[in-house]
Scaffold this motif. Structure first.
Motif, PDB file in Angstrom:
ATOM      1  N   PRO A 176     -32.055   4.227 -62.863  1.00 63.68           N
ATOM      2  CA  PRO A 176     -30.893   4.686 -63.631  1.00 63.68           C
ATOM      3  C   PRO A 176     -31.263   5.237 -65.001  1.00 63.68           C
ATOM      4  O   PRO A 176     -30.408   5.772 -65.700  1.00 63.68           O
ATOM      5  CB  PRO A 176     -30.044   3.416 -63.760  1.00 63.68           C
ATOM      6  CG  PRO A 176     -31.007   2.294 -63.646  1.00 63.68           C
ATOM      7  CD  PRO A 176     -32.082   2.761 -62.725  1.00 63.68           C
ATOM      8  N   SER A 177     -32.534   5.108 -65.404  1.00 61.18           N
ATOM      9  CA  SER A 177     -32.979   5.621 -66.699  1.00 61.18           C
ATOM     10  C   SER A 177     -34.112   6.620 -66.488  1.00 61.18           C
ATOM     11  O   SER A 177     -34.736   6.670 -65.424  1.00 61.18           O
ATOM     12  CB  SER A 177     -33.452   4.471 -67.589  1.00 61.18           C
ATOM     13  OG  SER A 177     -34.504   3.765 -66.960  1.00 61.18           O
ATOM     14  N   GLN A 178     -34.376   7.409 -67.497  1.00 62.82           N
ATOM     15  CA  GLN A 178     -35.418   8.424 -67.405  1.00 62.82           C
ATOM     16  C   GLN A 178     -36.788   7.842 -67.757  1.00 62.82           C
ATOM     17  O   GLN A 178     -36.878   6.974 -68.632  1.00 62.82           O
ATOM     18  CB  GLN A 178     -35.087   9.583 -68.344  1.00 62.82           C
ATOM     19  CG  GLN A 178     -33.847  10.348 -67.937  1.00 62.82           C
ATOM     20  CD  GLN A 178     -33.990  11.009 -66.575  1.00 62.82           C
ATOM     21  OE1 GLN A 178     -35.092  11.484 -66.221  1.00 62.82           O
ATOM     22  NE2 GLN A 178     -32.915  11.031 -65.808  1.00 62.82           N
ATOM     23  N   PRO A 179     -37.866   8.337 -67.091  1.00 60.05           N
ATOM     24  CA  PRO A 179     -37.824   9.233 -65.944  1.00 60.05           C
ATOM     25  C   PRO A 179     -37.329   8.507 -64.695  1.00 60.05           C
ATOM     26  O   PRO A 179     -37.778   7.394 -64.402  1.00 60.05           O
ATOM     27  CB  PRO A 179     -39.278   9.679 -65.792  1.00 60.05           C
ATOM     28  CG  PRO A 179     -40.080   8.566 -66.387  1.00 60.05           C
ATOM     29  CD  PRO A 179     -39.254   7.980 -67.484  1.00 60.05           C
ATOM     30  N   ALA A 180     -36.410   9.151 -63.977  1.00 56.44           N
ATOM     31  CA  ALA A 180     -35.719   8.483 -62.882  1.00 56.44           C
ATOM     32  C   ALA A 180     -36.586   8.306 -61.644  1.00 56.44           C
ATOM     33  O   ALA A 180     -36.433   7.329 -60.910  1.00 56.44           O
ATOM     34  CB  ALA A 180     -34.452   9.256 -62.516  1.00 56.44           C
ATOM     35  N   GLN A 181     -37.484   9.220 -61.386  1.00 60.02           N
ATOM     36  CA  GLN A 181     -38.265   9.170 -60.150  1.00 60.02           C
ATOM     37  C   GLN A 181     -39.372   8.130 -60.261  1.00 60.02           C
ATOM     38  O   GLN A 181     -40.219   8.195 -61.146  1.00 60.02           O
ATOM     39  CB  GLN A 181     -38.832  10.553 -59.834  1.00 60.02           C
ATOM     40  CG  GLN A 181     -37.748  11.574 -59.485  1.00 60.02           C
ATOM     41  CD  GLN A 181     -38.337  12.882 -59.028  1.00 60.02           C
ATOM     42  OE1 GLN A 181     -39.163  13.480 -59.694  1.00 60.02           O
ATOM     43  NE2 GLN A 181     -37.924  13.339 -57.857  1.00 60.02           N
ATOM     44  N   ARG A 182     -39.340   7.180 -59.351  1.00 63.77           N
ATOM     45  CA  ARG A 182     -40.290   6.056 -59.394  1.00 63.77           C
ATOM     46  C   ARG A 182     -40.949   5.850 -58.027  1.00 63.77           C
ATOM     47  O   ARG A 182     -40.435   6.291 -56.995  1.00 63.77           O
ATOM     48  CB  ARG A 182     -39.572   4.763 -59.780  1.00 63.77           C
ATOM     49  CG  ARG A 182     -38.711   4.843 -61.044  1.00 63.77           C
ATOM     50  CD  ARG A 182     -39.518   4.868 -62.316  1.00 63.77           C
ATOM     51  NE  ARG A 182     -38.653   4.966 -63.486  1.00 63.77           N
ATOM     52  CZ  ARG A 182     -38.299   3.942 -64.260  1.00 63.77           C
ATOM     53  NH1 ARG A 182     -38.714   2.726 -63.962  1.00 63.77           N
ATOM     54  NH2 ARG A 182     -37.528   4.116 -65.313  1.00 63.77           N
TER      55      ARG A 182
END
Length: 237
Positions: A176-182
């Motif tokens: 839900p927070s940046q950077p979003a892609q995990r």
């Protein structure tokens, strides 16, 4: 509220520390002890850590511990899908604060992979993590929302990641927070750790932990998947 007020499952222990510095020092001593035991028993040790801002003091304390670092493999429970020179990279954080001095001799297995998209990166990391030995020590953190690693509530891949029989070692996640892609390790890999530790700070996270210890769906507070023996919890106000 104090951590001593919590009703913990059998086999789960909790330690309260006055400051973040004393917590980091105590955690580093415990982790180093467990890694030495693994090296003495099996000739090598595997340490999986979490990123973010909270573990910096712990990393720096652990880097100063006398260990046969050449026999230690360090890896990550999760990673932001950003290049390793990016300010948000967990790998960069570990290299900067843990893998320094004598600890620079440790091996490192990173999650980040260059790929056309996040799913492809996860597939490449999944294949690489087939080489990860059993985890001797796992160090987890927890967000105010009850996430740990990058196992976020409400994520489309969460149910699969939390399955005890999940066929994947690594899955893509959206934060839900940046950077979003995990990228995150999945439950079977994480739950196999010989010694899991959870480090949290502040009343807000203590309140989340208290909520997670109450009955409820694992998917709503993913840290619930790890609140069982063996687990050592470290907390400071």
């Amino acid at each position: 509220m104090a951590i001593s007020d919590l009703e913990l499952p059998t086999g789960v222990t909790a330690r309260s520390h006055a400051t973040a510095e004393s917590l980091a020092d105590a955690q580093a001593l415990r982790v180093a002890e467990a890694l030495r035991q693994a090296i003495d028993s099996r000739g090598s040790a595997t340490l999986v850590v979490s990123g973010g801002r909270s573990p910096v003091a712990f990393f720096e304390a652990l880097a100063q511990q006398p260990l046969h670092w050449r026999q230690v493999l360090v890896s990550l429970a999760d990673e932001r899908w950003v290049p390793v020179n990016h300010a948000s990279s967990n790998e960069a954080l570990v290299r900067r604060h843990l893998l320094r001095g004598p600890a620079a001799e440790a091996q490192f297995l990173g999650l980040y992979r260059v790929a056309g998209n996040l799913e492809q990166a996860a597939e490449l990391a999944d294949a690489a993590f087939a080489e990860l030995p059993p985890i001797d020590v796992l160090v987890l953190g927890m967000g105010d929302d009850g996430h740990t690693a990058s196992l976020f509530p409400g994520n489309p891949n969460l149910d699969l990641a939390l399955r005890p029989d999940c066929p994947r070692r690594v899955l893509p996640m959206q934060a839900p927070s940046q950077p979003a892609q995990r990228l995150t390790l999945t439950l079977p890999l994480l739950a196999g750790a010989r010694l899991p530790l959870l480090a949290i700070q502040g009343q807000a996270k203590l309140a989340t932990l208290a909520e997670a210890l109450a009955p409820g769906e694992v998917a709503s507070l993913p840290i619930r998947a790890f609140l069982h023996s063996p687990l050592e919890i470290y907390w400071c106000p």
